[in-house]
Write an enzyme that holds these catalytic residues in place. Structure first.
Site, PDB file in Angstrom:
ATOM      1  N   HIS A 156      58.106  29.315  46.300  1.00  0.00           N
ATOM      2  CA  HIS A 156      57.196  29.936  47.272  1.00  0.00           C
ATOM      3  C   HIS A 156      55.813  30.079  46.656  1.00  0.00           C
ATOM      4  O   HIS A 156      55.681  30.552  45.527  1.00  0.00           O
ATOM      5  CB  HIS A 156      57.750  31.308  47.673  1.00  0.00           C
ATOM      6  CG  HIS A 156      57.121  31.865  48.915  1.00  0.00           C
ATOM      7  ND1 HIS A 156      55.817  32.271  48.975  1.00  0.00           N
ATOM      8  CD2 HIS A 156      57.631  32.068  50.152  1.00  0.00           C
ATOM      9  CE1 HIS A 156      55.551  32.713  50.200  1.00  0.00           C
ATOM     10  NE2 HIS A 156      56.630  32.594  50.942  1.00  0.00           N
ATOM     11  N   GLY A 179      37.338  44.214  42.783  1.00  0.00           N
ATOM     12  CA  GLY A 179      37.896  43.905  41.475  1.00  0.00           C
ATOM     13  C   GLY A 179      37.160  42.784  40.767  1.00  0.00           C
ATOM     14  O   GLY A 179      36.194  42.221  41.288  1.00  0.00           O
ATOM     15  N   GLY A 201      44.140  38.229  35.078  1.00  0.00           N
ATOM     16  CA  GLY A 201      45.023  38.380  33.928  1.00  0.00           C
ATOM     17  C   GLY A 201      46.398  37.859  34.322  1.00  0.00           C
ATOM     18  O   GLY A 201      46.549  37.236  35.384  1.00  0.00           O
TER      19      GLY A 201
END
Lengths: 329, 329
Positions: free
Chosen positions: A109, A191, A196
């Site tokens: 997916h 953000g 990360g």
């Protein structure tokens, strides 16, 4: 042809509705559902940890957990009043960010992050505005406290290009890792402009959908993909249908996996019949249907209505629906 | 064939069930439903008056009203906690006794009284014993305060001969009027051995049933009666099915009217298919299905499960079922 009995039934409904609305006004209690998707469908201890993180908030309840090892993905269904649901979801997102590493994650997916997508859904008489506000606050909190890039999507999207999840997920985590810092079209709504190991997260608001799969008794993945392509709205197929073909853990079974965005426009019955016919033309039979998570009663009742030719059958025909209305007063 | 995905789903259900049961114990709240049947299906002012009488009791709620002019009959669905439900029902029974005269009542459905039958039904985790006790108290109160003969039936019956309603109703009100004082086998469980214009009442307890009708596009009442005879359990047909053939207000439509006493034993899908086939053999088509009153979610979900070949689909697959559980805690 309408018999007198039907006319009477309808008439009485009018009377009953009138009587109910004639009683004292009731304070509407806002109720929402959130269905976060996490990129972990194999490690039980990680799935348990994420679910546990969401479990201890009074006013919110984890109603369902659905996981799939081949998708390597887990879906929680959390419902309750808005503030507690948001708190429960945030705790699960934080736990997921700590425990899932997208650099080692593989699954069939598409996904962009440890918490891939966080949709808020209004229940009962709750308005979409409540869920859009929840989505914006959640997006800001994930960005600020977890340092994760967040995209607003669905009804909460700030541009047309970000309304649809398949568009947001193009190239997946790997593309964001390579290009987020340099491609301005990838700039998050909140953000940092870098990912990360927890990747990025899509947070949004939408109407209730039905995540519905049909499995086929064949090893031919191409057939599942062809059928999915033919029925999905973006290829000119059925309205409000997203569809993809997937392999399953059983090499002799493939799956047409769908999101039905509005079962009033395209019902499970219609989708099932189209898939059954398309498969039969290639000599393949349907193995079974499967729900991912929970479905609104209306979508399931509608299947019964169609298959037994009910003149009238809605979620209000269920005893439990009336008990719920009573209990929430 | 079971795929790994299915096994995982089942496994997770186990985990989830365990988590839920691991939280603090909850006080079970007894919930019951009562579905009194009144011998009035035409005079709106009388039906409104009976419904209103039941409407003002805190803790009980009139969830549904279904009336049929040809049956000349009205069915209320009242649910809530035991004491309030019994109080609401008694008020409706008293109002019905004052407003309905069996000597002038005509309808195609057999009946013995103004309030013909008062079944109490346990909901959720409530035990049948609660409903049997409610039935006995209600029977005593109707006899004492309204001077009406009352028969206990179903799970509350005190002899096998009185378990089944069709046996109790043989000869109807007119037989009771002629023979109640002289035939010892007709002696009521409570109340006088004579009937007034309000007739007699059967009060009992039973499992939830589905009152389900299928209409046929024909004027041939004999066909509806033949099909009903063939499918009902008492003639060696389908388990837990009571069935009768009726005329309707439309001379070109007849009806197979059923009580499905246990849809886990015989589902709506099976009954519908049998009727459809039997009618088709005589060149008659099914017009539509109809519910009388409300149905337990399980019975309706089961239709969807069968028609779309769901591997697993229960009332717990519905979002609303989980919300109800949460709301009732």
């Amino acid at each position: 042809m309408r018999s007198r009995i039907e006319l009477l039934s309808g008439w009485f409904n009018g009377v009953q509705a009138q009587m109910v609305s004639g009683t004292e006004p009731r304070a509407a209690r806002a109720l929402v559902e959130c269905v976060p998707n996490f990129s972990e469908g194999t490690r039980l201890e990680v799935m348990d940890a994420i679910q546990s993180a969401a479990a201890d908030v009074a006013g919110a309840r984890v109603l369902d957990r659905h996981a799939d090892a081949v998708h390597n993905r887990m879906v929680l269904t959390i419902a309750g009043t808005p503030g507690p649901v948001a708190e429960a979801v945030f705790r699960a997102v934080a736990r997921g960010a700590a425990l899932i590493d997208l650099d080692t994650h593989r699954g069939v997916h598409p996904r962009i992050g440890a918490t891939d997508v966080v949709p808020f859904v209004p229940l009962g008489a709750t308005g979409m505005d409540v869920c859009i506000e929840l989505a914006v606050r959640m997006a800001m909190r994930i960005a600020a406290e977890l340092d994760i890039p967040v995209y607003l999507y669905g009804e909460a999207a700030r541009s047309t290009a970000r309304r649809r999840l398949p568009d947001l997920r193009k190239g997946e985590y790997e593309r964001l890792k390579a290009e987020l810092g340099t491609d301005p079209s990838l700039a998050p709504d909140f953000g940092p402009a870098r990912v990360g190991p927890a990747g990025a997260t899509a947070v949004g608001a939408r109407r209730p959908l039905v995540a519905y799969n049909v499995t086929l008794a064949t090893s031919n993945l191409g057939l599942a993909r062809t059928i999915a392509r033919d029925i999905r709205e973006s290829n000119g197929g059925l309205p409000a249908v997203q569809a993809r073909g997937f392999a399953t853990a059983d090499p002799n079974v493939v799956q047409v996996s769908m999101n039905l965005l509005d079962t009033r426009r395209t019902s499970m019955s219609l989708v099932f019949e189209r898939i059954r016919e398309a498969a039969a033309q290639r000599g393949v039979r349907v193995l079974q249907s499967e729900l991912v998570g929970l479905a609104p009663a209306e979508a399931v009742v509608d299947v019964a209505r169609q298959s037994l030719q009910f003149g009238r059958l809605t979620a209000n025909s269920l005893l439990e629906a009336h008990l719920l209305e009573q209990a929430l007063e």
